[in-house]
Design a protein around this motif. Structure first.
Motif, PDB file in Angstrom:
ATOM      1  N   VAL A 174     124.501 -52.935  40.287  1.00  0.00           N
ATOM      2  CA  VAL A 174     123.829 -52.261  39.176  1.00  0.00           C
ATOM      3  C   VAL A 174     124.105 -50.778  39.340  1.00  0.00           C
ATOM      4  N   THR A 175     124.482 -50.119  38.251  1.00  0.00           N
ATOM      5  CA  THR A 175     124.727 -48.678  38.323  1.00  0.00           C
ATOM      6  C   THR A 175     123.555 -47.926  37.698  1.00  0.00           C
ATOM      7  N   PHE A 176     123.501 -46.640  38.011  1.00  0.00           N
ATOM      8  CA  PHE A 176     122.580 -45.751  37.298  1.00  0.00           C
ATOM      9  C   PHE A 176     123.228 -44.388  37.177  1.00  0.00           C
ATOM     10  N   SER A 177     122.853 -43.678  36.136  1.00  0.00           N
ATOM     11  CA  SER A 177     123.376 -42.343  35.897  1.00  0.00           C
ATOM     12  C   SER A 177     122.711 -41.365  36.861  1.00  0.00           C
ATOM     13  N   ALA A 178     123.471 -40.406  37.330  1.00  0.00           N
ATOM     14  CA  ALA A 178     122.908 -39.377  38.205  1.00  0.00           C
ATOM     15  C   ALA A 178     121.800 -38.603  37.487  1.00  0.00           C
ATOM     16  N   GLU A 179     121.832 -38.600  36.164  1.00  0.00           N
ATOM     17  CA  GLU A 179     120.820 -37.886  35.378  1.00  0.00           C
ATOM     18  C   GLU A 179     119.428 -38.501  35.494  1.00  0.00           C
ATOM     19  N   VAL A 180     119.342 -39.799  35.820  1.00  0.00           N
ATOM     20  CA  VAL A 180     118.026 -40.442  35.892  1.00  0.00           C
ATOM     21  C   VAL A 180     117.436 -40.413  37.302  1.00  0.00           C
ATOM     22  N   TRP A 181     118.171 -39.883  38.272  1.00  0.00           N
ATOM     23  CA  TRP A 181     117.713 -39.795  39.657  1.00  0.00           C
ATOM     24  C   TRP A 181     116.516 -38.863  39.725  1.00  0.00           C
ATOM     25  N   THR A 182     115.426 -39.299  40.379  1.00  0.00           N
ATOM     26  CA  THR A 182     114.171 -38.531  40.343  1.00  0.00           C
ATOM     27  C   THR A 182     113.928 -37.621  41.544  1.00  0.00           C
ATOM     28  N   ASP A 183     114.794 -37.652  42.540  1.00  0.00           N
ATOM     29  CA  ASP A 183     114.553 -36.860  43.744  1.00  0.00           C
ATOM     30  C   ASP A 183     115.268 -35.518  43.675  1.00  0.00           C
ATOM     31  N   HIS A 184     114.781 -34.542  44.431  1.00  0.00           N
ATOM     32  CA  HIS A 184     115.433 -33.230  44.473  1.00  0.00           C
ATOM     33  C   HIS A 184     116.686 -33.255  45.357  1.00  0.00           C
ATOM     34  N   GLU A 185     116.782 -34.219  46.277  1.00  0.00           N
ATOM     35  CA  GLU A 185     117.980 -34.406  47.102  1.00  0.00           C
ATOM     36  C   GLU A 185     118.918 -35.374  46.378  1.00  0.00           C
ATOM     37  N   PRO A 186     120.230 -35.171  46.467  1.00  0.00           N
ATOM     38  CA  PRO A 186     121.145 -36.105  45.806  1.00  0.00           C
ATOM     39  C   PRO A 186     121.118 -37.483  46.470  1.00  0.00           C
ATOM     40  N   PRO A 187     121.445 -38.525  45.715  1.00  0.00           N
ATOM     41  CA  PRO A 187     121.481 -39.869  46.306  1.00  0.00           C
ATOM     42  C   PRO A 187     122.604 -39.974  47.330  1.00  0.00           C
ATOM     43  N   ARG A 188     122.407 -40.846  48.342  1.00  0.00           N
ATOM     44  CA  ARG A 188     123.400 -40.999  49.415  1.00  0.00           C
ATOM     45  C   ARG A 188     123.742 -42.462  49.625  1.00  0.00           C
ATOM     46  N   LYS A 189     124.981 -42.720  49.985  1.00  0.00           N
ATOM     47  CA  LYS A 189     125.429 -44.079  50.274  1.00  0.00           C
ATOM     48  C   LYS A 189     124.569 -44.655  51.397  1.00  0.00           C
ATOM     49  N   GLY A 190     124.138 -45.914  51.244  1.00  0.00           N
ATOM     50  CA  GLY A 190     123.291 -46.578  52.225  1.00  0.00           C
ATOM     51  C   GLY A 190     121.809 -46.386  51.989  1.00  0.00           C
ATOM     52  N   GLN A 191     121.442 -45.475  51.104  1.00  0.00           N
ATOM     53  CA  GLN A 191     120.040 -45.204  50.813  1.00  0.00           C
ATOM     54  C   GLN A 191     119.437 -46.358  50.011  1.00  0.00           C
ATOM     55  N   ILE A 192     118.186 -46.706  50.320  1.00  0.00           N
ATOM     56  CA  ILE A 192     117.471 -47.736  49.577  1.00  0.00           C
ATOM     57  C   ILE A 192     116.698 -47.056  48.455  1.00  0.00           C
ATOM     58  N   VAL A 193     116.820 -47.631  47.261  1.00  0.00           N
ATOM     59  CA  VAL A 193     116.218 -47.030  46.073  1.00  0.00           C
ATOM     60  C   VAL A 193     115.427 -48.080  45.295  1.00  0.00           C
ATOM     61  N   ILE A 194     114.562 -47.594  44.422  1.00  0.00           N
ATOM     62  CA  ILE A 194     113.817 -48.441  43.494  1.00  0.00           C
ATOM     63  C   ILE A 194     114.444 -48.257  42.115  1.00  0.00           C
ATOM     64  N   LEU A 195     114.864 -49.366  41.513  1.00  0.00           N
ATOM     65  CA  LEU A 195     115.464 -49.333  40.182  1.00  0.00           C
ATOM     66  C   LEU A 195     114.547 -50.019  39.177  1.00  0.00           C
ATOM     67  N   SER A 196     114.573 -49.545  37.935  1.00  0.00           N
ATOM     68  CA  SER A 196     113.799 -50.186  36.879  1.00  0.00           C
ATOM     69  C   SER A 196     114.428 -49.891  35.524  1.00  0.00           C
ATOM     70  N   ASP A 197     113.853 -50.507  34.492  1.00  0.00           N
ATOM     71  CA  ASP A 197     114.277 -50.317  33.105  1.00  0.00           C
ATOM     72  C   ASP A 197     115.765 -50.661  32.949  1.00  0.00           C
ATOM     73  N   PHE A 198     116.094 -51.943  33.088  1.00  0.00           N
ATOM     74  CA  PHE A 198     117.476 -52.416  33.104  1.00  0.00           C
ATOM     75  C   PHE A 198     118.018 -52.648  31.703  1.00  0.00           C
ATOM     76  N   ARG A 199     119.306 -52.342  31.528  1.00  0.00           N
ATOM     77  CA  ARG A 199     120.022 -52.578  30.281  1.00  0.00           C
ATOM     78  C   ARG A 199     121.368 -53.213  30.612  1.00  0.00           C
ATOM     79  N   ARG A 200     121.831 -54.109  29.744  1.00  0.00           N
ATOM     80  CA  ARG A 200     123.123 -54.771  29.937  1.00  0.00           C
ATOM     81  C   ARG A 200     124.166 -54.056  29.081  1.00  0.00           C
ATOM     82  N   PHE A 201     125.275 -53.660  29.710  1.00  0.00           N
ATOM     83  CA  PHE A 201     126.400 -53.027  29.026  1.00  0.00           C
ATOM     84  C   PHE A 201     127.643 -53.874  29.268  1.00  0.00           C
ATOM     85  N   THR A 202     128.739 -53.583  28.584  1.00  0.00           N
ATOM     86  CA  THR A 202     129.953 -54.373  28.770  1.00  0.00           C
ATOM     87  C   THR A 202     130.451 -54.302  30.208  1.00  0.00           C
TER      88      THR A 202
END
Length: 108
Positions: A53-81
């Motif tokens: 599942v991907t997410f846009s960097a624009e929806v990231w809620t933390d002041h630190e950038p996301p990092r590989k291996g980090q565990i995150v909470i995802l919500s509000d899913f949409r299906r795209f091609t």
């Protein structure tokens, strides 16, 4: 189990609801392109565990950038091609209520 959790647990084969949340591990961060890829730790609705599942960097809620291996909470899913996209993404912290009851060795 609270009534709203019972209702959510019955949605195992349907599309995820906007109120559904799940944990995922970041597998790729491409801030130049503006997206982050994750792998779900647990399935939610039609989205199975291990699904990307991907997410846009624009929806990231933390002041630190996301990092590989980090565990995150995802919500509000949409299906795209190109696959599933989360419209909301937040880092897991000690204050995250969703995982307080999870044993510490599950996420290691």
């Amino acid at each position: 189990m609270p009534e709203d959790e019972k209702k959510r647990s019955k949605n195992k084969d349907g599309p995820p609801r906007s109120s559904d949340t799940t944990r995922a591990t970041i597998t790729k961060v491409d801030l130049d392109a503006g997206y982050v890829s994750t792998s779900l730790k647990k399935g939610i609705g039609k989205i199975k565990a291990g699904c990307h599942v991907t997410f846009s960097a624009e929806v990231w809620t933390d002041h630190e950038p996301p990092r590989k291996g980090q565990i995150v909470i995802l919500s509000d899913f949409r299906r795209f091609t190109g696959g599933w996209r989360a419209m909301s993404a937040a880092p897991v912290t000690p204050d995250t209520p969703d995982i307080k009851e999870v044993s510490s060795n599950e996420d290691q």
